[in-house]
Scaffold this active site. Structure first.
Site, PDB file in Angstrom:
ATOM      1  CD1 TRP A 137      -1.991  -2.300   1.810  1.00  0.00           C
ATOM      2  CD2 TRP A 137      -2.906  -1.345   0.005  1.00  0.00           C
ATOM      3  NE1 TRP A 137      -2.957  -3.146   1.329  1.00  0.00           N
ATOM      4  CE2 TRP A 137      -3.533  -2.592   0.229  1.00  0.00           C
ATOM      5  CE3 TRP A 137      -3.306  -0.579  -1.077  1.00  0.00           C
ATOM      6  CZ2 TRP A 137      -4.546  -3.082  -0.597  1.00  0.00           C
ATOM      7  CZ3 TRP A 137      -4.325  -1.051  -1.916  1.00  0.00           C
ATOM      8  CH2 TRP A 137      -4.926  -2.290  -1.672  1.00  0.00           C
TER       9      TRP A 137
ATOM     10  CG  ASP B 292      -2.899   4.432   4.002  1.00  0.00           C
ATOM     11  OD1 ASP B 292      -3.904   4.361   4.737  1.00  0.00           O
ATOM     12  OD2 ASP B 292      -2.739   3.720   2.990  1.00  0.00           O
TER      13      ASP B 292
ATOM     14  CE  LYS C 188      -7.948  -1.939   5.187  1.00  0.00           C
ATOM     15  NZ  LYS C 188      -8.183  -3.242   4.553  1.00  0.00           N
TER      16      LYS C 188
END
Length: 361
Positions: free
Chosen positions: A102, A172, A196
């Site tokens: 990511w 992030d 999440k």
């Protein structure tokens, strides 16, 4: 109704109490005779939800009044390009820590916008160990430093964060926001997809230090400007109303459970339980991440052979376990133990894995 043991990496498990409350309010929200799904984002009931969610985020992260909380569509992946579009201005360079899939995607998007510099990388360790952040050697002229706090695919997570001095620190935090207390004031910008730890898919939380907004060029498109969204309180266009509503319910659930310290204690207990099974299996199971980098959110592990791994996955599905097949980029197995995953579900999984080893070891 029987619920599955949900270990999906995202969208992940939601608290059963929140799902129950949403179900009860679905047709008739607060007695107004309409569903939240069909309510105007300009209505007073929705604005109250919207503002409360923003305030709860600030309170849980202990943010000062000079931070804005934005509630945006597009997912964290949209932020991969929005961040450099807003802050990687002409003549500037952005620094990226490449710790896995990511963070790598965020870096690649930034390269399309402007000049970048990789400050540290875990590539030589196959992204199974976190890059060291102690001696980054940050040039003072950098536009910002970007990192990913938790890599869901590799199962690695930072426990602490660097001091970047006058250079803004961005993160992030999609897969571990609200899972533990953090020193949020270290960051000039944090973004996180909700799906999440704090809600369903559809809304992304962006937390930005207000003075940073002054650096944003006016020439970029309005929908891509953090400044525009901040000035309109994230109501510049129709927000993801239902997702924001669900995030607000989850945030209130976190507060009622004891806040971030309690989330951290529970998450550590769940992760330790599963890592213990892996570490005491005599090599039948093997953890994929180095022990000094292990994630509290995503436990990644392999097994002694592909044939036995496939057999395990079949049996897990038959027993009602969801989401344990690893990401296609990494393979093997992964148990995601986000805030709403009960300890009892982790205990059941640990017991099943131990029993499977007895039968197949």
């Amino acid at each position: 109704m029987t619920y599955a043991y949900n270990f999906n990496a995202g969208p992940g498990a939601l608290p059963s109490e929140v799902l129950q409350e949403a179900q009860e309010e679905l047709h008739n929200f607060q007695g107004i005779g309409a569903s939240i799904l069909e309510m105007s984002h300009r209505s007073k009931p929705y604005e109250a939800i919207h503002n409360e969610a923003q305030q709860l985020i600030k309170e849980l992260l202990e943010l000062s009044s000079d931070y804005d909380v934005l509630l945006l569509p597009g997912g964290a992946s949209a932020q991969f390009c929005m961040v450099p579009i807003n802050f990687l201005t002409k003549g500037k360079t952005a620094g990226y820590v490449n710790s896995g899939t990511w963070s790598g995607k965020a870096w690649k998007e930034a390269q399309k916008i402007g000049k970048t510099l990789v400050l540290a990388s875990g590539e030589k360790e196959y992204f199974k160990r976190l890059p060291d952040l102690n001696n980054l050697g940050i040039p003072r002229e950098l536009a910002y430093v970007h990192l990913t706090s938790n890599e869901t695919i590799g199962g690695i997570q930072y426990k602490s964060f660097p001091d970047t001095g006058d250079v803004p620190l961005f993160a992030d935090m999609s897969s571990d926001i609200m899972s533990r207390p953090i020193e949020a004031s270290k960051f000039a910008l944090i973004y996180a997809g909700a799906q999440k730890n704090i809600g369903p898919a559809g809304v992304t939380i962006v937390i930005v230090h207000r003075p940073l907004l002054e650096r944003i060029p006016e020439a970029i498109p309005d929908m891509l400007s953090y400044n525009v969204h901040a000035k309109h309180n994230s109501l510049f266009n129709t927000p993801p109303v239902f997702s924001v509503y669900m995030v607000n319910l989850v945030l209130k659930w976190i507060v009622n459970q004891g806040g971030l310290p309690e989330m951290a204690a529970r998450n550590r207990q769940k992760a330790d339980l599963l890592y213990h099974v892996i570490d005491t299996s005599g090599g039948f199971y093997r953890g994929l991440a180095h022990k000094d980098s292990r994630s509290m959110m995503n436990i990644t592990f392999g097994i002694s052979s592909p044939e036995i791994e496939n057999k395990l996955l079949v049996e897990l599905e038959q027993e009602g376990f969801m989401g344990l097949k690893g990401h296609r980029d990494a393979g093997h197995l992964r148990a995601s133990v986000y805030n709403a995953v009960p300890y009892e579900h982790c205990k059941t999984l640990a017991e099943f894995l131990a029993d499977f080893q007895k039968r197949n070891g």
